[in-house]
Design an enzyme around this catalytic site. Sequence first.
Site, PDB file in Angstrom:
ATOM      1  N   MET A   1       0.856  -1.223   0.021  1.00 26.16           N
ATOM      2  CA  MET A   1      -0.097  -0.092   0.047  1.00 26.16           C
ATOM      3  C   MET A   1       0.894   1.299  -0.079  1.00 26.16           C
ATOM      4  SD  MET A   1      -2.668  -1.609  -0.490  1.00 26.16           S
ATOM      5  CE  MET A   1      -4.025  -0.376  -0.040  1.00 26.16           C
ATOM      6  N   ARG A   2       2.041   1.120  -0.573  1.00 30.45           N
ATOM      7  CA  ARG A   2       2.676   2.132  -0.783  1.00 30.45           C
ATOM      8  C   ARG A   2       3.059   2.614  -2.191  1.00 30.45           C
ATOM      9  NH1 ARG A   2       3.122   5.201   4.106  1.00 30.45           N
ATOM     10  NH2 ARG A   2       3.286   3.509   5.817  1.00 30.45           N
TER      11      ARG A   2
ATOM     12  N   HIS B   1      -4.621  -4.655  -8.804  1.00 28.70           N
ATOM     13  CA  HIS B   1      -5.416  -3.508  -8.264  1.00 28.70           C
ATOM     14  C   HIS B   1      -6.716  -3.977  -8.276  1.00 28.70           C
ATOM     15  CE1 HIS B   1      -6.689   0.788  -7.821  1.00 28.70           C
ATOM     16  NE2 HIS B   1      -7.779   0.320  -8.570  1.00 28.70           N
TER      17      HIS B   1
HETATM   18  C1  GRF Z   1      -6.142  -6.667  -2.622  1.00 31.60           C
HETATM   19  O1  GRF Z   1      -7.641  -6.358  -2.594  1.00 31.60           O
HETATM   20  C2  GRF Z   1      -5.085  -5.654  -3.597  1.00 31.60           C
HETATM   21  O2  GRF Z   1      -5.977  -5.763  -4.962  1.00 31.60           O
HETATM   22  C3  GRF Z   1      -5.121  -4.495  -2.862  1.00 31.60           C
HETATM   23  O3  GRF Z   1      -5.006  -4.800  -1.523  1.00 31.60           O
HETATM   24  C4  GRF Z   1      -5.623  -5.945  -1.124  1.00 31.60           C
HETATM   25  C5  GRF Z   1      -4.471  -6.768  -0.650  1.00 31.60           C
HETATM   26  O4  GRF Z   1      -4.989  -7.781   0.111  1.00 31.60           O
HETATM   27  N1  GRF Z   1      -4.099  -3.723  -3.706  1.00 31.60           N
HETATM   28  P1  GRF Z   1      -4.165  -9.137   0.449  1.00 31.60           P
HETATM   29  O5  GRF Z   1      -2.997  -8.592   1.481  1.00 31.60           O
HETATM   30  O6  GRF Z   1      -3.339  -9.854  -0.702  1.00 31.60           O
HETATM   31  O7  GRF Z   1      -4.959 -10.217   1.377  1.00 31.60           O
END
Ligand code: GRF
Length: 266
Positions: A135-136, A159
């Site tokens: 998330m960065r 995404h």
């Molecule tokens: C997923 O929905 C991905 O698309 C988004 O963050 C979420 C991560 O889920 N970028 P995880 O950590 O793989 O369970």
Amino acid sequence: MNDILRIGALISGSGTNLQAIIDACAERRIDGELAFVGSDNPNATGLARAAKAGIATFTVDYATIIKHYKTAPELVLLPEDFDLNAVLSKQTLFASNFSSIKTNLFFMSRAIAEAQLLQHMRPYEYDLLVLAGFMRTLTPYFLDQVNTDPDLPRAMNIHPALLPAFRGSDGYGDTYRYGCKLGGCTVHFVDYGEDSGPIIGQKAFPISSEDTLETIKKKGLKLEWELYPECIQLYAQDRLRIVEREQTLKNGKTAKRAVVQILRKT
Ligand code: GRF
């Protein structure tokens, strides 16, 4: 590329996509193996999934790094190879009229964290870096050191929306709030923008009036766990090419974009 794709992964949270990739490697749906798993968040539960699978892990605590830099920038050394002007000239995250102090602060603090990520990654050989719920936003400082072959990008992201709709961190939330009748997920190469790189694959699901944000997330994640391994396997099979798509529009202007072409299986 080797017969076995060496995959590095970056995560921030629960790591269910990471798990899908680990499982797909174990079941040979991906001709590859995980070389390392890194996180920006020391509490990411996905780190335990990696450790359980015997994969090397590391953490770069972004939140602490950014906090330190904001409180006492004079005490923090920027990486020696960091060139702010070069990064600013390439970045497409912020408009050029956006406050330059804030923009500079963003890129300088991220460079400190990204230099640490690169240092942790250096001992490992990897062919592909997958962002699996990382998330960065990665900046040109980092990406230029990963995407070293101009013909083949080396960083992929998943995404939670059908790009180019709903870029940003809340794809399923945006899909729900907009009243979309289809939701989906997208795997794309990572470029200098936010979720703007060439699209490799997409999967969609119908949304009915009974659906809630929770059911949308559930349906979407299930598709993510199928889509990401499929796209990584295309990379492992060397079937992805970046080509320039060019078209003349009605107004006489030319639209150009780098897109992914998927080669047939030989
Ligand atoms: C997923 O929905 C991905 O698309 C988004 O963050 C979420 C991560 O889920 N970028 P995880 O950590 O793989 O369970």
